[in-house]
Write an enzyme that holds these catalytic residues in place. Sequence first.
Site, PDB file in Angstrom:
ATOM      1  N   ASP A   1      42.870  46.413  50.083  1.00  0.00           N
ATOM      2  CA  ASP A   1      42.045  46.009  48.974  1.00  0.00           C
ATOM      3  C   ASP A   1      43.177  45.302  47.569  1.00  0.00           C
ATOM      4  O   ASP A   1      43.860  45.016  47.619  1.00  0.00           O
ATOM      5  CB  ASP A   1      42.002  47.328  48.619  1.00  0.00           C
ATOM      6  CG  ASP A   1      40.651  47.673  49.363  1.00  0.00           C
ATOM      7  OD1 ASP A   1      40.357  47.841  49.987  1.00  0.00           O
ATOM      8  OD2 ASP A   1      39.911  49.000  48.959  1.00  0.00           O
TER       9      ASP A   1
ATOM     10  N   HIS B   1      46.920  47.593  49.985  1.00  0.00           N
ATOM     11  CA  HIS B   1      46.525  46.635  49.324  1.00  0.00           C
ATOM     12  C   HIS B   1      47.251  45.270  49.404  1.00  0.00           C
ATOM     13  O   HIS B   1      49.509  46.165  49.297  1.00  0.00           O
ATOM     14  CB  HIS B   1      47.174  47.276  48.215  1.00  0.00           C
ATOM     15  CG  HIS B   1      46.221  48.515  47.578  1.00  0.00           C
ATOM     16  ND1 HIS B   1      46.776  49.352  48.386  1.00  0.00           N
ATOM     17  CD2 HIS B   1      45.352  48.717  46.971  1.00  0.00           C
ATOM     18  CE1 HIS B   1      45.793  51.060  48.070  1.00  0.00           C
ATOM     19  NE2 HIS B   1      44.191  50.120  47.349  1.00  0.00           N
TER      20      HIS B   1
HETATM   21 ZN   LIG Z   1      40.531  48.481  44.407  1.00  0.00          ZN
END
Ligand SMILES: [Zn+2]
Length: 233
Positions: free
Chosen positions: A47, A192
């Site tokens: 993400d 991430h």
């Molecule tokens: Zn996010």
Amino acid sequence: MTVIPFGAGVLAAGSVAYATFYQNSRIYGRIIARGSRGKMSLYLTFDDGPHPSATGRILEILDATETPAAFFMVGANVEKFSELARRVAACGQTVGNHTFHHQKLHLKGPRFIANELQQTHETIVRATDCQPGFFRAPHGYRNPFVSAVARRMGYASFGWTFGVWDTDQPGASEIRRRVRARLKPGAIILLHDGDGNDPRQDRSQTAEALPGIIDDAREAGYEFRPLAELVQA
Ligand SMILES: [Zn+2]
């Protein structure tokens, strides 16, 4: 007599909080949070990127190990690092919409939400030449409008099975250890490769942890699968 309404009120408030803040709640529409518990499949998701500190390195590792993954991109980062976004798609990895400004959506109305998704959609199409079909809300926070807008735009909405707080940068070996400890059949793993709010954030620890994460999972008998197979399931 007063106990019952009070209890009901608490229950209702609790339900709203659950639906809003629990990333996998189905109360605000269908959300895909996990694959089959009966298969040794895993789904990698990244993400908040793309970002120069990690996305390129992650792509190289995925390529070298023939591992599929999905990247839920922040539109503002796609605009800034469009070449990286293009590379994600060119490598055959899945590109998803994670809104433009990465703001929490649970207190926003339909117009704001639609703008966030639409602007990101157009930016991704421009950068990658591909149409993203998957959506994940920032922090997983939703309300009834979020699901309705995503569905109207043809998006499948995703939650996740577990994250490991790699954004705290606890060290690559600790990120690897946390993932290994939580592996389970059908898990959608949240990592991430960028940051939704701070463009200076560094995600190199996540990239550094990735080869070990892939090794550990395969040694334990798991197979990484593309997220798309969960949409038809
Ligand atoms: Zn996010």
